[in-house]
Design a protein around this motif. Sequence first.
Motif, PDB file in Angstrom:
ATOM      1  N   LEU A 169       0.834  -1.198   0.000  1.00 32.80           N
ATOM      2  CA  LEU A 169       0.000   0.000   0.000  1.00 32.80           C
ATOM      3  C   LEU A 169       0.869   1.248   0.000  1.00 32.80           C
ATOM      4  CD1 LEU A 169      -2.604  -1.250   2.623  1.00 32.80           C
ATOM      5  CD2 LEU A 169      -2.991  -1.009   0.169  1.00 32.80           C
ATOM      6  N   VAL A 170       0.298   2.341  -0.462  1.00 27.31           N
ATOM      7  CA  VAL A 170       1.058   3.560  -0.699  1.00 27.31           C
ATOM      8  C   VAL A 170       0.812   4.565   0.419  1.00 27.31           C
ATOM      9  CG1 VAL A 170       1.360   5.512  -2.265  1.00 27.31           C
ATOM     10  CG2 VAL A 170       0.992   3.209  -3.190  1.00 27.31           C
ATOM     11  N   ASP A 171       1.881   4.918   1.123  1.00 27.39           N
ATOM     12  CA  ASP A 171       1.790   5.943   2.159  1.00 27.39           C
ATOM     13  C   ASP A 171       1.490   7.283   1.501  1.00 27.39           C
ATOM     14  OD1 ASP A 171       1.845   6.997   4.686  1.00 27.39           O
ATOM     15  OD2 ASP A 171       4.028   7.130   4.807  1.00 27.39           O
ATOM     16  N   ASN A 172       0.602   8.067   2.101  1.00 25.23           N
ATOM     17  CA  ASN A 172       0.229   9.349   1.504  1.00 25.23           C
ATOM     18  C   ASN A 172      -0.315  10.266   2.587  1.00 25.23           C
ATOM     19  OD1 ASN A 172      -2.957   9.218   1.406  1.00 25.23           O
ATOM     20  ND2 ASN A 172      -2.243   7.209   0.687  1.00 25.23           N
ATOM     21  N   PRO A 173      -0.358  11.566   2.330  1.00 28.27           N
ATOM     22  CA  PRO A 173      -0.715  12.525   3.388  1.00 28.27           C
ATOM     23  C   PRO A 173      -2.151  12.437   3.871  1.00 28.27           C
ATOM     24  CG  PRO A 173      -0.450  13.630   1.270  1.00 28.27           C
ATOM     25  CD  PRO A 173       0.066  12.240   1.098  1.00 28.27           C
ATOM     26  N   ILE A 174      -3.061  11.833   3.104  1.00 36.04           N
ATOM     27  CA  ILE A 174      -4.457  11.751   3.564  1.00 36.04           C
ATOM     28  C   ILE A 174      -4.812  10.338   4.038  1.00 36.04           C
ATOM     29  CG2 ILE A 174      -5.208  13.683   2.135  1.00 36.04           C
ATOM     30  CD1 ILE A 174      -6.416  11.656   0.186  1.00 36.04           C
ATOM     31  N   ASP A 175      -3.819   9.444   4.118  1.00 32.54           N
ATOM     32  CA  ASP A 175      -4.034   8.072   4.611  1.00 32.54           C
ATOM     33  C   ASP A 175      -5.182   7.390   3.876  1.00 32.54           C
ATOM     34  OD1 ASP A 175      -1.977   8.302   6.468  1.00 32.54           O
ATOM     35  OD2 ASP A 175      -3.304   9.119   8.002  1.00 32.54           O
ATOM     36  N   ARG A 176      -5.258   7.598   2.578  1.00 32.61           N
ATOM     37  CA  ARG A 176      -6.282   6.950   1.756  1.00 32.61           C
ATOM     38  C   ARG A 176      -5.591   5.957   0.828  1.00 32.61           C
ATOM     39  NH1 ARG A 176      -9.860  11.000  -1.407  1.00 32.61           N
ATOM     40  NH2 ARG A 176     -10.681  11.342   0.708  1.00 32.61           N
ATOM     41  N   TYR A 177      -5.906   4.685   1.029  1.00 31.25           N
ATOM     42  CA  TYR A 177      -5.241   3.635   0.268  1.00 31.25           C
ATOM     43  C   TYR A 177      -6.167   3.016  -0.774  1.00 31.25           C
ATOM     44  CZ  TYR A 177      -2.831   4.206   4.684  1.00 31.25           C
ATOM     45  OH  TYR A 177      -2.227   4.753   5.789  1.00 31.25           O
ATOM     46  N   LEU A 178      -7.443   3.361  -0.687  1.00 30.63           N
ATOM     47  CA  LEU A 178      -8.415   2.801  -1.626  1.00 30.63           C
ATOM     48  C   LEU A 178      -9.636   3.704  -1.685  1.00 30.63           C
ATOM     49  CD1 LEU A 178     -10.910   1.606   0.290  1.00 30.63           C
ATOM     50  CD2 LEU A 178      -9.295  -0.231   0.658  1.00 30.63           C
ATOM     51  N   ILE A 179     -10.440   3.474  -2.696  1.00 32.02           N
ATOM     52  CA  ILE A 179     -11.795   4.029  -2.779  1.00 32.02           C
ATOM     53  C   ILE A 179     -12.716   2.852  -2.989  1.00 32.02           C
ATOM     54  CG2 ILE A 179     -13.372   5.385  -4.220  1.00 32.02           C
ATOM     55  CD1 ILE A 179     -11.109   7.373  -4.666  1.00 32.02           C
ATOM     56  N   ASN A 180     -13.785   2.774  -2.173  1.00 32.76           N
ATOM     57  CA  ASN A 180     -14.671   1.612  -2.284  1.00 32.76           C
ATOM     58  C   ASN A 180     -16.132   2.017  -2.246  1.00 32.76           C
ATOM     59  OD1 ASN A 180     -15.325   2.013   0.429  1.00 32.76           O
ATOM     60  ND2 ASN A 180     -13.962   0.396   1.165  1.00 32.76           N
ATOM     61  N   SER A 181     -16.992   1.004  -2.397  1.00 30.96           N
ATOM     62  CA  SER A 181     -18.425   1.266  -2.513  1.00 30.96           C
ATOM     63  C   SER A 181     -19.011   1.860  -1.248  1.00 30.96           C
ATOM     64  CB  SER A 181     -19.166  -0.027  -2.882  1.00 30.96           C
ATOM     65  OG  SER A 181     -18.811  -1.101  -2.039  1.00 30.96           O
ATOM     66  N   ALA A 182     -18.380   1.646  -0.106  1.00 31.41           N
ATOM     67  CA  ALA A 182     -18.879   2.263   1.133  1.00 31.41           C
ATOM     68  C   ALA A 182     -18.682   3.769   1.132  1.00 31.41           C
ATOM     69  CB  ALA A 182     -18.172   1.635   2.341  1.00 31.41           C
ATOM     70  N   MET A 183     -17.835   4.269   0.221  1.00 32.45           N
ATOM     71  CA  MET A 183     -17.546   5.705   0.160  1.00 32.45           C
ATOM     72  C   MET A 183     -18.386   6.430  -0.891  1.00 32.45           C
ATOM     73  SD  MET A 183     -13.398   5.131   0.317  1.00 32.45           S
ATOM     74  CE  MET A 183     -12.957   6.843   0.052  1.00 32.45           C
ATOM     75  N   LEU A 184     -19.336   5.731  -1.508  1.00 31.59           N
ATOM     76  CA  LEU A 184     -20.086   6.317  -2.619  1.00 31.59           C
ATOM     77  C   LEU A 184     -20.774   7.623  -2.247  1.00 31.59           C
ATOM     78  CD1 LEU A 184     -21.689   3.262  -4.479  1.00 31.59           C
ATOM     79  CD2 LEU A 184     -20.079   4.941  -5.414  1.00 31.59           C
ATOM     80  N   THR A 185     -21.305   7.700  -1.044  1.00 30.04           N
ATOM     81  CA  THR A 185     -22.031   8.917  -0.657  1.00 30.04           C
ATOM     82  C   THR A 185     -21.097  10.120  -0.564  1.00 30.04           C
ATOM     83  OG1 THR A 185     -21.772   8.299   1.673  1.00 30.04           O
ATOM     84  CG2 THR A 185     -23.835   7.663   0.579  1.00 30.04           C
ATOM     85  N   ASP A 186     -19.786   9.878  -0.422  1.00 33.75           N
ATOM     86  CA  ASP A 186     -18.829  10.980  -0.324  1.00 33.75           C
ATOM     87  C   ASP A 186     -18.212  11.340  -1.674  1.00 33.75           C
ATOM     88  OD1 ASP A 186     -19.134  11.102   2.483  1.00 33.75           O
ATOM     89  OD2 ASP A 186     -17.727   9.435   2.720  1.00 33.75           O
ATOM     90  N   LEU A 187     -18.376  10.470  -2.678  1.00 32.17           N
ATOM     91  CA  LEU A 187     -17.789  10.740  -3.986  1.00 32.17           C
ATOM     92  C   LEU A 187     -18.654  11.728  -4.770  1.00 32.17           C
ATOM     93  CD1 LEU A 187     -16.711   7.124  -5.024  1.00 32.17           C
ATOM     94  CD2 LEU A 187     -15.322   8.901  -3.936  1.00 32.17           C
TER      95      LEU A 187
END
Length: 454
Positions: free
Chosen positions: A377-395
């Motif tokens: 997994l890729v370290d990054n400043p927002i600690d987001r390693y994936l986008i998934n279906s549980a996040m649909l309401t935020d997309l």
Amino acid sequence: MKRRTFLQGTAALMVLPPLQVFAQEDIKAAAREAYIYTYPLVKNYLTMYQYALEPGGGQYKGPLNTLANIAKVYTPEDTAIITPNSDTPYSFIVFDLRAEPVMVTMPAIEKERYYSLQLVDLYTNNVDYPGTRVDGNDGGDFLITGPGWKGDVPKGIKRVIEMPTTLAMGLVRTQLFSPDDLEKVKEIQAGYKAVLLSAYAGTPAPAAPEAVDWLPVSDELMVTNYWPLAGFLLQFAPPYPGDETQRENLARLGIREGATWPGADMSPDSVTLMKEAVVATEKEIRDEAGRLTDSSKIFGTPEFMKGQYMVRAAAAQGGIYGNSVQEALYVIYAVDAKKAPLEGKTGKYTLTFAPGALPPVDAFWSLTMYDRPKQLLVDNPIDRYLINSAMLTDLKENDKGEIVLYLQHESPEAELEANWLPTPAENFYAVMRLYLPKAEALDGRWKPPLIEPL
């Protein structure tokens, strides 16, 4: 009760000529074939060793035949498994089934949540899946046995599952709906149990298995001490029907159960050639793994994977413990729509879901980012390693009703950051996972979108 059975290969090894009579090219070819055949076993043992046989190690989870719950999802700090899923908190158990079976309990859970126990033999084949797809969500007790086990089965057992190898891996995945859902997942994990059959049934324990001097293994030792490791693991992995030629080839190279490698009769030149084959063939397997584009034909049951030794090796190298396609379909993005490798130093990309064209699943889907060199997994400043279906309401959707995901190292403009999946500043790849994929995903009616360069 009907049991799953497994037929072990019983053909005797041929009487083979000594290694010295073969030409150098023959030794190289034989070593290459032997490496491809045994690579998944050694790669699997690397994880097993770190999880259950190296107390004090950074990846240690607990002793053999003990179920360990990890009440979090994977992060870049977790390095024992390459291309890890970061959707589902895991529970792990490394089975030693030499003496007696292990009883694993799956608790009853709510109908809308996915869970499964992936049972993986030492060869990295997926043997069975207690859980949502196969058994539903009502839970139950599952008796996990070694090859050829004969014994009394307690009443009330949901299923008896025979593993083809005496060393095996169990991975429990529990769906996490959102960060706020973690406490509920912890409650479910507390219901996972694993006990030896004798303890479960209240009967005398059988004689303890013979003590094993577990060989240490690491990424470095998989290069410098590969052939002794391969030979050591044969005692835990009876050959499958059809593997006779592979076992004969191993014996010809001096790799036998209980034998020391290299043997006293092996010439220094032969030893050198076999060590060189480790480096050359590992690169070949890695290159093959880099060409994989989806998982539909690379993970499966022992029957499905029969004879596919290079495929099995590449799958173990590129994403060990991948699910069978009925459980999860993986779309592997290694290049963009123009067939150019994905890289984050200067590259910026989009992946677009048209209206009504989200991945068709009965459970959930995700898109996860990995760096190419380490496959982690890729370290990054927002600690987001994936986008998934549980996040649909935020997309956010654009004016066409599309969901456009932005794959790049630096943040896109602020209003697009909700759809940003950070990449490393180097080569990378991404994996889309469809858990319990619907028929249209399996038969090709649904086409995964391409990653487009900006």
